[in-house]
Design a protein around this motif. Structure first.
Motif, PDB file in Angstrom:
ATOM      1  N   ILE A 184      36.613  30.353  44.551  1.00  0.00           N
ATOM      2  CA  ILE A 184      36.370  31.031  43.272  1.00  0.00           C
ATOM      3  C   ILE A 184      34.925  31.499  43.193  1.00  0.00           C
ATOM      4  N   ASP A 185      33.986  30.639  43.575  1.00  0.00           N
ATOM      5  CA  ASP A 185      32.568  31.037  43.557  1.00  0.00           C
ATOM      6  C   ASP A 185      32.334  32.224  44.496  1.00  0.00           C
ATOM      7  N   TRP A 186      32.985  32.197  45.661  1.00  0.00           N
ATOM      8  CA  TRP A 186      32.860  33.302  46.623  1.00  0.00           C
ATOM      9  C   TRP A 186      33.382  34.594  46.019  1.00  0.00           C
ATOM     10  N   LEU A 187      34.512  34.520  45.311  1.00  0.00           N
ATOM     11  CA  LEU A 187      35.094  35.714  44.687  1.00  0.00           C
ATOM     12  C   LEU A 187      34.204  36.247  43.568  1.00  0.00           C
ATOM     13  N   LYS A 188      33.621  35.352  42.801  1.00  0.00           N
ATOM     14  CA  LYS A 188      32.705  35.790  41.735  1.00  0.00           C
ATOM     15  C   LYS A 188      31.518  36.539  42.339  1.00  0.00           C
ATOM     16  N   ASN A 189      31.006  36.022  43.426  1.00  0.00           N
ATOM     17  CA  ASN A 189      29.873  36.670  44.079  1.00  0.00           C
ATOM     18  C   ASN A 189      30.268  38.013  44.680  1.00  0.00           C
ATOM     19  N   ARG A 190      31.503  38.117  45.205  1.00  0.00           N
ATOM     20  CA  ARG A 190      31.960  39.348  45.856  1.00  0.00           C
ATOM     21  C   ARG A 190      32.314  40.433  44.842  1.00  0.00           C
ATOM     22  N   TYR A 191      32.989  40.042  43.759  1.00  0.00           N
ATOM     23  CA  TYR A 191      33.533  41.051  42.836  1.00  0.00           C
ATOM     24  C   TYR A 191      32.818  41.105  41.491  1.00  0.00           C
ATOM     25  N   GLY A 192      32.161  40.035  41.095  1.00  0.00           N
ATOM     26  CA  GLY A 192      31.412  40.062  39.846  1.00  0.00           C
ATOM     27  C   GLY A 192      32.269  39.876  38.617  1.00  0.00           C
ATOM     28  N   THR A 193      33.271  40.729  38.444  1.00  0.00           N
ATOM     29  CA  THR A 193      34.107  40.667  37.249  1.00  0.00           C
ATOM     30  C   THR A 193      35.565  40.449  37.618  1.00  0.00           C
ATOM     31  N   LEU A 194      36.292  39.916  36.642  1.00  0.00           N
ATOM     32  CA  LEU A 194      37.714  39.663  36.838  1.00  0.00           C
ATOM     33  C   LEU A 194      38.487  40.968  36.987  1.00  0.00           C
ATOM     34  N   ASP A 195      38.077  42.009  36.272  1.00  0.00           N
ATOM     35  CA  ASP A 195      38.759  43.309  36.389  1.00  0.00           C
ATOM     36  C   ASP A 195      38.688  43.831  37.819  1.00  0.00           C
ATOM     37  N   LYS A 196      37.523  43.709  38.436  1.00  0.00           N
ATOM     38  CA  LYS A 196      37.385  44.188  39.819  1.00  0.00           C
ATOM     39  C   LYS A 196      38.229  43.356  40.780  1.00  0.00           C
ATOM     40  N   LEU A 197      38.309  42.048  40.522  1.00  0.00           N
ATOM     41  CA  LEU A 197      39.153  41.204  41.371  1.00  0.00           C
ATOM     42  C   LEU A 197      40.621  41.575  41.201  1.00  0.00           C
ATOM     43  N   ASN A 198      41.066  41.759  39.969  1.00  0.00           N
ATOM     44  CA  ASN A 198      42.458  42.144  39.730  1.00  0.00           C
ATOM     45  C   ASN A 198      42.794  43.466  40.405  1.00  0.00           C
ATOM     46  N   ASP A 199      41.854  44.392  40.362  1.00  0.00           N
ATOM     47  CA  ASP A 199      42.082  45.684  41.001  1.00  0.00           C
ATOM     48  C   ASP A 199      42.154  45.532  42.517  1.00  0.00           C
ATOM     49  N   ALA A 200      41.228  44.734  43.092  1.00  0.00           N
ATOM     50  CA  ALA A 200      41.199  44.551  44.542  1.00  0.00           C
ATOM     51  C   ALA A 200      42.447  43.841  45.048  1.00  0.00           C
ATOM     52  N   TRP A 201      42.978  42.934  44.261  1.00  0.00           N
ATOM     53  CA  TRP A 201      44.149  42.178  44.683  1.00  0.00           C
ATOM     54  C   TRP A 201      45.468  42.792  44.211  1.00  0.00           C
ATOM     55  N   ALA A 202      45.398  43.922  43.511  1.00  0.00           N
ATOM     56  CA  ALA A 202      46.610  44.586  43.011  1.00  0.00           C
ATOM     57  C   ALA A 202      47.496  43.591  42.266  1.00  0.00           C
ATOM     58  N   THR A 203      46.883  42.832  41.359  1.00  0.00           N
ATOM     59  CA  THR A 203      47.630  41.754  40.701  1.00  0.00           C
ATOM     60  C   THR A 203      48.665  42.256  39.706  1.00  0.00           C
ATOM     61  N   HIS A 204      48.639  43.575  39.406  1.00  0.00           N
ATOM     62  CA  HIS A 204      49.696  44.124  38.555  1.00  0.00           C
ATOM     63  C   HIS A 204      51.041  44.107  39.272  1.00  0.00           C
ATOM     64  N   ARG A 205      51.010  43.995  40.597  1.00  0.00           N
ATOM     65  CA  ARG A 205      52.244  43.898  41.369  1.00  0.00           C
ATOM     66  C   ARG A 205      52.849  42.510  41.194  1.00  0.00           C
ATOM     67  N   TRP A 206      54.114  42.473  40.865  1.00  0.00           N
ATOM     68  CA  TRP A 206      54.869  41.220  40.720  1.00  0.00           C
ATOM     69  C   TRP A 206      54.271  40.310  39.636  1.00  0.00           C
ATOM     70  N   SER A 207      53.576  40.925  38.655  1.00  0.00           N
ATOM     71  CA  SER A 207      53.079  40.182  37.495  1.00  0.00           C
ATOM     72  C   SER A 207      52.185  39.003  37.895  1.00  0.00           C
ATOM     73  N   ARG A 208      51.187  39.297  38.730  1.00  0.00           N
ATOM     74  CA  ARG A 208      50.270  38.257  39.202  1.00  0.00           C
ATOM     75  C   ARG A 208      48.873  38.403  38.600  1.00  0.00           C
ATOM     76  N   ARG A 209      48.759  39.100  37.456  1.00  0.00           N
ATOM     77  CA  ARG A 209      47.455  39.364  36.862  1.00  0.00           C
ATOM     78  C   ARG A 209      46.748  38.061  36.486  1.00  0.00           C
ATOM     79  N   LEU A 210      45.433  38.027  36.758  1.00  0.00           N
ATOM     80  CA  LEU A 210      44.600  36.867  36.453  1.00  0.00           C
ATOM     81  C   LEU A 210      43.830  37.108  35.157  1.00  0.00           C
ATOM     82  N   ASN A 211      43.830  36.115  34.268  1.00  0.00           N
ATOM     83  CA  ASN A 211      43.083  36.226  33.016  1.00  0.00           C
ATOM     84  C   ASN A 211      41.808  35.390  33.020  1.00  0.00           C
ATOM     85  N   SER A 212      41.621  34.592  34.072  1.00  0.00           N
ATOM     86  CA  SER A 212      40.362  33.879  34.257  1.00  0.00           C
ATOM     87  C   SER A 212      40.248  33.520  35.734  1.00  0.00           C
TER      88      SER A 212
END
Length: 679
Positions: A184-212
């Motif tokens: 999680i710390d690594w992801l925060k450092n890489r992406y900064g925001t949750l929106d950028k992580l959700n976009d990078a991981w395509a979490t809208h696919r199969w309803s895998r969106r992260l809210n924190s």
């Protein structure tokens, strides 16, 4: 003598000393005196090593608790004597800093170091390498051990190098809660925001969106282990943690012993914890890249040597320093096969043949592994073979280690190996298929990482480099624009750095350079229902310049020429399919093959490009002979076949190995080397 002349003389003598020191071929053994710490036996072993002409041993690997049996209780006195005895015998030492496996006492003190499997079960460290190397507690003690042992032996006269860990890619990945928190710390450092992580991981696919960020899980469940974008980032994270501890150890060693070499057995491509070794290789901090050379036990076959030599090059990358095979076959090797393999490695810049192992093992996981001396301490035929290697290497060592003169580069990409894991042909297998072509031609080539390389080659291969980043894409573009020739193969430039397929025309960011559009792929087996030639399964006919060859491929790309010229087609299906194209871009050429790299397909155009680009060919030798031109006057040969081979030579020469004079052509016996000097 004037002062300036004196300074010049001293400087010249210094340089000559440096050169002389570098021009040594090391032959030795991996030695385990911690097995019993028997002083008399150690002295006997060292005497036998001397009698065999061995000049190096590797010590200390997998033996942390032999030096620190309990927390903070260091025991070096017994080992001081080993080092002193080796120094008296003029045998140099690679002293491994064995940060793995961690001692049991450290696992007991910090259970967070234990590996947790994908189902959440804590694994007792029954086997080696069962350590979570990213754990801060582990790293604290590993670095303390590194600091202690490197300070103690930094100036010991027997020391040649410190070994940095061993087989760092081996051992299971841990899926503990502490690993998840670090991820999680690594992801925060890489992406900064949750929106950028959700976009990078395509979490809208199969309803895998992260809210924190706390909702992030590890990709451990399901047949695919989760979304490919998530898997790619997790493996990058694991890779960064492995590299992180290696760089920390290197920094401590270089601070304590700035003039001592560093080396490792860099089995980074183990299937268990494959990581991105290129970061170490390009850093220059590992001054001697190294690996275990294990080609199998055969004398008559060459495939094992080929695979092991390919391993050397995927560790060496573009380093110009000598390579060290700090482990080398013993076991049940057929007589003369170890010697054959030793000469194979000389053609790939190797400077060291260090047998694994000296003693046939008494106990533990490798207790039936046979070394140079038997269980009772008596030398066997492998001892004699290493003795012969040492004797022969002394005759030729002033001309080695060999410096490759590569004008061909092969792009190798860690993220592509992970992202392309589901393809029928893995990225590394495509790289090796390209490498094999130059092995058979006795030509040098270099492995490279696109974003870190200067691309100083006449011919560049991009074989199945699935992940394409902007820096690498721009380098390829500039390379071709400025006159370079590139060959790209199927599965290349398919996904961006997040692991998502490019939404632009494929190959991503480079379609205009290659003058094509890759629309998708077809599966060969079902398409063969329409075969005009009755082919079945994966069989295809590939035609280049009117010459047809049969090949096999599970898939092929749908390639559309968009300014490029079609130069190769698949001609066995319901219609002809464009499959190989060439595009003139700037001053250079970009060639695309819509199939995985294959020597049968690429051999014709590669031979044409070798001639056209003026790439020096390998020595002219019969099939079955490996050869390298070491310098203008010296050639190394190895007959890998079971029959004698005649080498054409239109001048006088001398065998340095066998002290023979040749007036013209000469013959090499089966499975024998030859090293000649042109008169």
């Amino acid at each position: 003598m004037k002062i300036n002349q004196l300074i010049l003389l001293i400087f010249t003598l210094f340089l000559l000393g440096v050169v002389a020191k570098a021009q040594v071929l090391y032959v030795g053994a991996n030695y385990h005196p911690h097995d019993d710490k028997n002083t008399d036996k150690i002295k006997t072993d060292i005497r036998l090593m001397q009698e065999a002409g061995l000049n190096v041993v590797r010590l200390g690997h997998l033996a942390w608790d032999s030096y620190e049996p309990a927390e903070g209780q260091f025991d070096f006195e017994w080992f001081d004597e080993v080092m002193d005895e080796l120094n008296k015998a003029e045998i140099k030492v690679i002293l491994d800093i064995a940060i793995r496996p961690a001692p049991i006492w450290l696992h007991q003190k910090f259970p967070s170091i234990d590996v947790v499997d994908a189902n959440g079960n804590v694994q007792y460290p029954n086997h080696r390498y069962m350590d979570d190397v990213g754990d801060p507690n582990y790293q604290k003690y590993a670095l303390r051990f590194t600091d202690t042992i490197s300070k103690r032996y930094a100036e010991h006269p027997a020391l040649l190098a410190f070994g940095i860990d061993n087989e760092s890619g081996d051992g299971p990945i841990s899926y503990s809660e502490t690993v998840r928190q670090r991820f999680i710390d690594w992801l925060k450092n890489r992406y900064g925001t949750l929106d950028k992580l959700n976009d990078a991981w395509a979490t809208h696919r199969w309803s895998r969106r992260l809210n924190s960020f706390d909702e992030v899980g590890l990709p451990t469940a399901g047949s695919k282990n989760g979304a490919p974008e998530k898997i790619l980032d997790f493996r990058r994270f694991i890779s960064d943690e492995v590299n992180g501890i290696l760089f920390k150890v290197l920094d401590v060693v270089h601070a304590n012993a700035p003039n001592v070499h560093t080396n490792t057995n860099a089995w980074y491509y183990s299937w268990m914890k494959y990581f991105d070794y290129s970061k170490i290789a390009y850093s220059g901090k590992m001054t001697r890249q190294g690996c275990g050379f294990y080609p199998g036990n055969s004398l008559k076959t060459i495939w094992g040597d080929m695979n092991a030599a390919f391993g050397i090059q995927r560790i060496q990358f573009e380093s110009k320093e000598p390579f060290w095979c700090n482990e080398f076959n013993t076991m049940a090797s057929v007589p003369n096969s170890i010697r054959k393999s030793a000469y194979v490695t000389l053609m790939y810049g190797n400077q060291m043949v260090c047998g694994w192992t000296w003693q046939s093992m008494w106990a533990g996981e490798e207790q039936y592994l046979q070394g140079m001396i038997d269980w009772d301490g008596l030398p066997n035929r492998k001892y004699d073979e290493y003795k012969q290697i040492a004797s022969e290497f002394r005759k030729i060592e002033k001309h080695f280690p060999y410096q490759a003169k590569a004008e061909v580069g092969l792009a190798f990409s860690f993220p592509s190996q992970i992202a392309g894991g589901s393809f029928p042909v893995q990225h590394e297998n495509q790289v090796q298929a390209c490498w094999d072509m130059f092995f058979w031609r006795n030509m040098d080539c270099k492995m490279l990482e696109l974003s870190q390389s200067k691309l100083d080659y006449k011919l560049l291969f991009v074989p199945g480099v699935t992940v394409m980043d902007r820096v690498s894409a721009q380098k390829i573009r500039d390379y071709v624009q400025n006159g370079g020739t590139v060959i790209m193969t199927a599965n290349s430039a398919m996904v961006d750095t997040t692991g998502q397929v490019f939404r632009s025309t494929l190959p991503g960011m480079l379609s205009d350079v290659f003058g094509i559009r890759v629309g998708g792929f077809e599966e060969t087996e079902p398409m063969n229902e329409l075969s005009r030639k009755g082919y079945k399964g994966k069989k295809l006919e590939f035609t280049y310049k009117g010459k047809a060859v049969n090949v096999e491929a599970a898939r092929f790309d749908i390639v559309q020429a968009k300014g490029s010229e079609v130069i190769g087609q698949l001609t066995s299906l319901d219609k002809d399919y464009p499959i190989m194209t060439i595009n003139h871009y700037g001053k250079g050429k970009a060639i695309y093959l819509g199939l995985p790299a294959n020597g049968t397909i690429l051999g014709g155009i590669v031979d044409e490009l070798i001639n056209e680009l003026g790439i020096p060919k390998g020595p002219n030798v019969p099939s079955g002979v490996m050869a390298r031109k070491i310098d203008e006057k010296h050639f190394l040969y190895l007959n890998t076949s079971g029959g004698p081979k005649e080498i054409k030579m239109n001048r006088k020469s001398r065998s340095i190995l066998f002290d023979k004079e040749y007036s013209g052509n000469f013959t090499i016996a089966p499975f024998e080397p030859e090293f000649i000097e042109i008169r």
